[in-house]
Scaffold this motif. Structure first.
Motif, short mmCIF file in Angstrom:
data_model
loop_
_atom_site.label_atom_id
_atom_site.label_comp_id
_atom_site.label_asym_id
_atom_site.label_seq_id
_atom_site.Cartn_x
_atom_site.Cartn_y
_atom_site.Cartn_z
N VAL A 90 12.48 150.46 4.81
CA VAL A 90 11.56 149.60 3.57
C VAL A 90 12.73 149.20 2.67
O VAL A 90 12.74 148.08 2.12
CB VAL A 90 10.54 150.26 3.42
CG1 VAL A 90 9.74 149.63 2.34
CG2 VAL A 90 9.25 150.51 4.53
N ALA A 91 12.93 150.20 1.97
CA ALA A 91 13.92 150.16 0.89
C ALA A 91 15.08 149.29 1.07
O ALA A 91 15.44 148.24 0.19
CB ALA A 91 14.05 151.39 0.13
N ASP A 92 15.95 149.48 2.12
CA ASP A 92 17.02 148.84 2.28
C ASP A 92 16.75 147.16 2.69
O ASP A 92 17.50 146.53 2.33
CB ASP A 92 17.68 149.58 3.45
CG ASP A 92 19.16 149.00 3.63
OD1 ASP A 92 19.94 149.35 2.73
OD2 ASP A 92 19.50 148.58 4.88
N ALA B 216 5.91 152.85 -3.75
CA ALA B 216 5.43 151.78 -2.72
C ALA B 216 6.35 151.84 -1.38
O ALA B 216 5.73 151.56 -0.42
CB ALA B 216 5.57 150.48 -3.32
N ASP B 217 7.72 151.96 -1.65
CA ASP B 217 8.54 152.13 -0.21
C ASP B 217 8.05 153.31 0.30
O ASP B 217 7.83 153.44 1.69
CB ASP B 217 9.88 152.30 -0.68
CG ASP B 217 10.51 150.94 -1.16
OD1 ASP B 217 10.05 149.89 -1.16
OD2 ASP B 217 11.61 151.32 -2.02
N GLY B 218 7.76 154.30 -0.30
CA GLY B 218 7.58 155.76 0.23
C GLY B 218 6.16 155.67 1.27
O GLY B 218 6.14 155.90 2.22
N HIS B 219 4.88 154.90 0.58
CA HIS B 219 3.80 154.64 1.21
C HIS B 219 4.00 153.62 2.36
O HIS B 219 3.54 154.11 3.59
CB HIS B 219 2.67 154.06 0.35
CG HIS B 219 2.43 154.99 -0.88
ND1 HIS B 219 1.36 156.38 -0.48
CD2 HIS B 219 2.50 155.33 -1.98
CE1 HIS B 219 1.28 157.00 -1.51
NE2 HIS B 219 1.90 156.43 -2.51
N ALA B 220 4.83 152.55 2.15
CA ALA B 220 4.89 151.68 3.40
C ALA B 220 5.91 152.17 4.38
O ALA B 220 5.49 152.24 5.78
CB ALA B 220 5.69 150.41 2.76
N GLY B 221 6.71 153.08 4.09
CA GLY B 221 7.68 153.83 5.21
C GLY B 221 6.87 154.96 5.88
O GLY B 221 6.78 154.93 7.31
N VAL B 222 5.83 155.58 5.11
CA VAL B 222 5.14 156.62 6.02
C VAL B 222 4.30 155.98 6.81
O VAL B 222 3.86 156.21 8.10
CB VAL B 222 4.16 157.47 5.03
CG1 VAL B 222 3.00 158.28 5.50
CG2 VAL B 222 5.16 158.32 4.10
#
Length: 141
Positions: free
Chosen positions: A115-117, A64-70
């Motif tokens: 996003v993750a941090d 989910a972080d990957g998709h939000a960050g992209v």
């Protein structure tokens, strides 16, 4: 031309840590970070990408972080760095991408890390954080 010394490497790692965390905390824009990154030769860009990939791993990014960050990065979801970071588990071989992909990889990595941090700062560090990188002074740009 002489190769960079280990002091140069340490300086680059410290500067990378500062720049990436400033972006993650909204103290610096992503575009400003990309400008900073773009000034480096491809070999230095590879070093920065390896460092930022390490930050992303330490932040325990999720799909989910990957998709939000992209989505935040401005890079197409079909670009190699976007696909790599959204895999389960994510692929972190960004430094191995062709140099033409380095800026896209930087945008994606920093955005996903942000996003993750942010999630981790809000859940685990709120009010009692001793991490120096979570307590940065205001940006100077």
């Amino acid at each position: 031309m002489t190769p960079p010394s280990s002091d140069d490497d340490r300086t680059l790692r410290r500067e990378t840590e500062r720049v990436v965390n400033e972006i993650a905390q909204g103290l610096r824009t992503l575009d400003s970070g990309v400008s900073w990154f773009s000034d480096f030769a491809p070999t230095r860009q590879q070093m920065v990408l390896q460092e930022v990939a390490g930050y992303a791993m330490q932040a325990h990014i999720t799909t989910a972080d990957g998709h939000a960050g992209v989505a935040r990065s401005g890079v197409k979801p079909t670009a190699d760095p976007s696909v790599m970071i959204c895999m389960d588990p994510p692929r972190f071989g960004f430094a191995g991408l062709p140099s033409a992909e380095h800026v896209k990889a930087f945008r994606v990595l920093v955005s996903v890390f942000a996003v993750a941090d942010t999630r981790r700062r809000e859940r685990y560090c709120k009010g009692a954080c001793g991490h120096a990188w979570h307590n940065l002074p205001a940006a100077t740009e």
